[in-house]
Motif scaffolding. Structure first.
Motif, PDB file in Angstrom:
ATOM      1  N   PHE A  19      12.513   3.801 -13.857  1.00  0.00           N
ATOM      2  CA  PHE A  19      11.232   3.251 -14.269  1.00  0.00           C
ATOM      3  C   PHE A  19      11.110   2.412 -12.726  1.00  0.00           C
ATOM      4  CE2 PHE A  19      12.010   3.607 -18.692  1.00  0.00           C
ATOM      5  CZ  PHE A  19      11.012   4.604 -19.366  1.00  0.00           C
ATOM      6  N   ALA A  20      11.952   2.247 -12.620  1.00  0.00           N
ATOM      7  CA  ALA A  20      11.904   1.127 -11.357  1.00  0.00           C
ATOM      8  C   ALA A  20      11.031   1.974  -9.860  1.00  0.00           C
ATOM      9  CB  ALA A  20      12.233  -0.027 -10.695  1.00  0.00           C
ATOM     10  N   ALA A  21      12.775   3.537 -10.247  1.00  0.00           N
ATOM     11  CA  ALA A  21      12.607   3.840  -8.981  1.00  0.00           C
ATOM     12  C   ALA A  21      11.003   4.941  -8.776  1.00  0.00           C
ATOM     13  CB  ALA A  21      13.638   5.136  -9.236  1.00  0.00           C
ATOM     14  N   TYR A  22      10.862   5.299 -10.128  1.00  0.00           N
ATOM     15  CA  TYR A  22       9.320   6.148 -10.571  1.00  0.00           C
ATOM     16  C   TYR A  22       8.547   5.760  -9.626  1.00  0.00           C
ATOM     17  CZ  TYR A  22       4.652   6.865 -12.360  1.00  0.00           C
ATOM     18  OH  TYR A  22       3.394   7.058 -12.843  1.00  0.00           O
ATOM     19  N   ALA A  23       8.313   3.599 -10.267  1.00  0.00           N
ATOM     20  CA  ALA A  23       7.481   2.933  -9.804  1.00  0.00           C
ATOM     21  C   ALA A  23       6.870   3.203  -8.068  1.00  0.00           C
ATOM     22  CB  ALA A  23       6.985   1.520  -9.859  1.00  0.00           C
ATOM     23  N   ILE A  24       8.162   2.919  -7.416  1.00  0.00           N
ATOM     24  CA  ILE A  24       8.049   2.759  -5.697  1.00  0.00           C
ATOM     25  C   ILE A  24       7.793   4.703  -5.690  1.00  0.00           C
ATOM     26  CG2 ILE A  24       9.245   3.165  -4.096  1.00  0.00           C
ATOM     27  CD1 ILE A  24      11.672   1.564  -5.326  1.00  0.00           C
ATOM     28  N   ALA A  25       7.505   5.262  -6.218  1.00  0.00           N
ATOM     29  CA  ALA A  25       7.740   6.763  -5.795  1.00  0.00           C
ATOM     30  C   ALA A  25       6.221   6.838  -5.810  1.00  0.00           C
ATOM     31  CB  ALA A  25       8.074   7.416  -6.639  1.00  0.00           C
ATOM     32  N   ALA A  26       5.201   5.851  -7.412  1.00  0.00           N
ATOM     33  CA  ALA A  26       3.699   5.824  -7.502  1.00  0.00           C
ATOM     34  C   ALA A  26       3.325   5.235  -6.204  1.00  0.00           C
ATOM     35  CB  ALA A  26       4.017   5.570  -8.936  1.00  0.00           C
ATOM     36  N   GLY A  27       3.838   4.067  -6.152  1.00  0.00           N
ATOM     37  CA  GLY A  27       3.060   2.777  -5.347  1.00  0.00           C
ATOM     38  C   GLY A  27       2.871   3.641  -3.949  1.00  0.00           C
ATOM     39  N   VAL A  28       3.471   4.335  -3.049  1.00  0.00           N
ATOM     40  CA  VAL A  28       3.842   5.545  -1.847  1.00  0.00           C
ATOM     41  C   VAL A  28       3.046   6.390  -2.133  1.00  0.00           C
ATOM     42  CG1 VAL A  28       5.393   6.980  -0.172  1.00  0.00           C
ATOM     43  CG2 VAL A  28       6.045   5.305  -1.229  1.00  0.00           C
ATOM     44  N   PHE A  29       2.651   6.461  -3.307  1.00  0.00           N
ATOM     45  CA  PHE A  29       1.672   8.082  -4.289  1.00  0.00           C
ATOM     46  C   PHE A  29       0.312   7.596  -3.469  1.00  0.00           C
ATOM     47  CE2 PHE A  29      -1.060  10.750  -6.471  1.00  0.00           C
ATOM     48  CZ  PHE A  29      -1.144  11.792  -6.188  1.00  0.00           C
ATOM     49  N   VAL A  30       0.188   6.146  -4.120  1.00  0.00           N
ATOM     50  CA  VAL A  30      -1.202   6.157  -4.380  1.00  0.00           C
ATOM     51  C   VAL A  30      -1.321   5.346  -2.939  1.00  0.00           C
ATOM     52  CG1 VAL A  30      -2.251   4.084  -5.392  1.00  0.00           C
ATOM     53  CG2 VAL A  30      -1.052   4.870  -6.835  1.00  0.00           C
ATOM     54  N   CYS A  31      -0.236   3.934  -2.129  1.00  0.00           N
ATOM     55  CA  CYS A  31      -0.941   4.085  -0.617  1.00  0.00           C
ATOM     56  C   CYS A  31      -1.460   5.184  -0.361  1.00  0.00           C
ATOM     57  CB  CYS A  31       0.255   3.767  -0.366  1.00  0.00           C
ATOM     58  SG  CYS A  31       0.384   1.889  -0.891  1.00  0.00           S
ATOM     59  N   LEU A  32      -1.085   6.503   0.424  1.00  0.00           N
ATOM     60  CA  LEU A  32      -0.839   7.347   0.918  1.00  0.00           C
ATOM     61  C   LEU A  32      -2.632   8.687   0.336  1.00  0.00           C
ATOM     62  CD1 LEU A  32       2.180   9.124   0.687  1.00  0.00           C
ATOM     63  CD2 LEU A  32       0.836   8.428   2.919  1.00  0.00           C
ATOM     64  N   LEU A  33      -3.374   8.169  -1.184  1.00  0.00           N
ATOM     65  CA  LEU A  33      -4.378   9.219  -1.654  1.00  0.00           C
ATOM     66  C   LEU A  33      -5.196   7.363  -1.522  1.00  0.00           C
ATOM     67  CD1 LEU A  33      -6.292  10.373  -3.709  1.00  0.00           C
ATOM     68  CD2 LEU A  33      -5.125   8.621  -5.410  1.00  0.00           C
ATOM     69  N   GLU A  34      -4.925   6.316  -1.501  1.00  0.00           N
ATOM     70  CA  GLU A  34      -5.708   5.576  -1.388  1.00  0.00           C
ATOM     71  C   GLU A  34      -6.783   4.921   0.352  1.00  0.00           C
ATOM     72  OE1 GLU A  34      -7.655   4.565  -3.140  1.00  0.00           O
ATOM     73  OE2 GLU A  34      -6.526   5.985  -4.400  1.00  0.00           O
ATOM     74  N   TYR A  35      -5.289   5.076   1.292  1.00  0.00           N
ATOM     75  CA  TYR A  35      -5.258   5.258   2.795  1.00  0.00           C
ATOM     76  C   TYR A  35      -6.850   5.307   3.925  1.00  0.00           C
ATOM     77  CZ  TYR A  35      -4.196   3.697   7.599  1.00  0.00           C
ATOM     78  OH  TYR A  35      -4.411   3.223   8.431  1.00  0.00           O
ATOM     79  N   PRO A  36      -6.724   6.657   3.119  1.00  0.00           N
ATOM     80  CA  PRO A  36      -7.435   7.326   4.252  1.00  0.00           C
ATOM     81  C   PRO A  36      -9.261   7.369   3.527  1.00  0.00           C
ATOM     82  CG  PRO A  36      -6.740   9.146   2.915  1.00  0.00           C
ATOM     83  CD  PRO A  36      -5.867   8.003   2.352  1.00  0.00           C
ATOM     84  N   ARG A  37      -9.957   6.337   2.908  1.00  0.00           N
ATOM     85  CA  ARG A  37     -10.926   5.804   3.073  1.00  0.00           C
ATOM     86  C   ARG A  37     -12.141   6.266   3.861  1.00  0.00           C
ATOM     87  NH1 ARG A  37     -11.121  -0.316   1.337  1.00  0.00           N
ATOM     88  NH2 ARG A  37     -10.550  -0.406   3.806  1.00  0.00           N
ATOM     89  N   SER A  38     -13.096   7.349   3.876  1.00  0.00           N
ATOM     90  CA  SER A  38     -13.577   7.559   4.889  1.00  0.00           C
ATOM     91  C   SER A  38     -14.622   6.484   5.280  1.00  0.00           C
ATOM     92  CB  SER A  38     -14.719   8.053   4.294  1.00  0.00           C
ATOM     93  OG  SER A  38     -15.776   7.803   3.648  1.00  0.00           O
ATOM     94  N   ARG A  39     -14.991   6.209   6.668  1.00  0.00           N
ATOM     95  CA  ARG A  39     -15.379   5.377   7.287  1.00  0.00           C
ATOM     96  C   ARG A  39     -17.161   5.376   7.269  1.00  0.00           C
ATOM     97  NH1 ARG A  39     -16.699   6.066  14.164  1.00  0.00           N
ATOM     98  NH2 ARG A  39     -17.489   3.586  13.624  1.00  0.00           N
ATOM     99  N   ARG A  40     -17.773   4.523   7.313  1.00  0.00           N
ATOM    100  CA  ARG A  40     -18.927   3.972   7.437  1.00  0.00           C
ATOM    101  C   ARG A  40     -19.805   4.860   8.380  1.00  0.00           C
ATOM    102  NH1 ARG A  40     -20.023  -1.521   4.290  1.00  0.00           N
ATOM    103  NH2 ARG A  40     -20.771  -0.876   2.261  1.00  0.00           N
TER     104      ARG A  40
END
Length: 107
Positions: A19-40
């Motif tokens: 479950f912890a290994a899954y949490a690491i992979a999910a955390g990386v995925f969420v970081c990659l998904l949320e990082y590229p917010r568009s510029r105002r």
């Protein structure tokens, strides 16, 4: 938060380390998904390092990455398996809150 909890659980070889290994992979995925917010267009928001390239990658996935309703469901689905380990429970709560915010915004 899920990354650090997952790293601690995997490094300590606790029961349910998968479950912890899954949490690491999910955390990386969420970081990659949320990082590229568009510029105002207006305001003083600066573009982050590498944001332009990550935005181009996520645009390929179309509405899966731009629709807030889809993001709400995705965050909720990612949060469930990480809730089975004490060290990743805080990350689960954070993803649950983010899912609720995305659901609220989509409505």
């Amino acid at each position: 938060v899920m990354l650090t909890g997952g790293i601690v659980a995997v490094a300590g070889q606790f029961k349910g380390w998968y479950f912890a290994a899954y949490a690491i992979a999910a955390g990386v995925f969420v970081c990659l998904l949320e990082y590229p917010r568009s510029r105002r267009k207006k305001g003083s928001t600066m573009e982050r390092c590498g944001q332009r390239y990550m935005t181009a990658v996520l645009k390929v996935f179309g509405p899966l990455t731009r629709n807030y309703y889809v993001r709400a469901i995705l965050h909720a689905a990612l949060a469930v398996p990480a809730g089975f380990l004490l060290s990743t429970i805080l990350g689960t709560v954070c993803l649950g809150i983010a899912s609720g915010i995305y659901l609220l915004v989509s409505v």
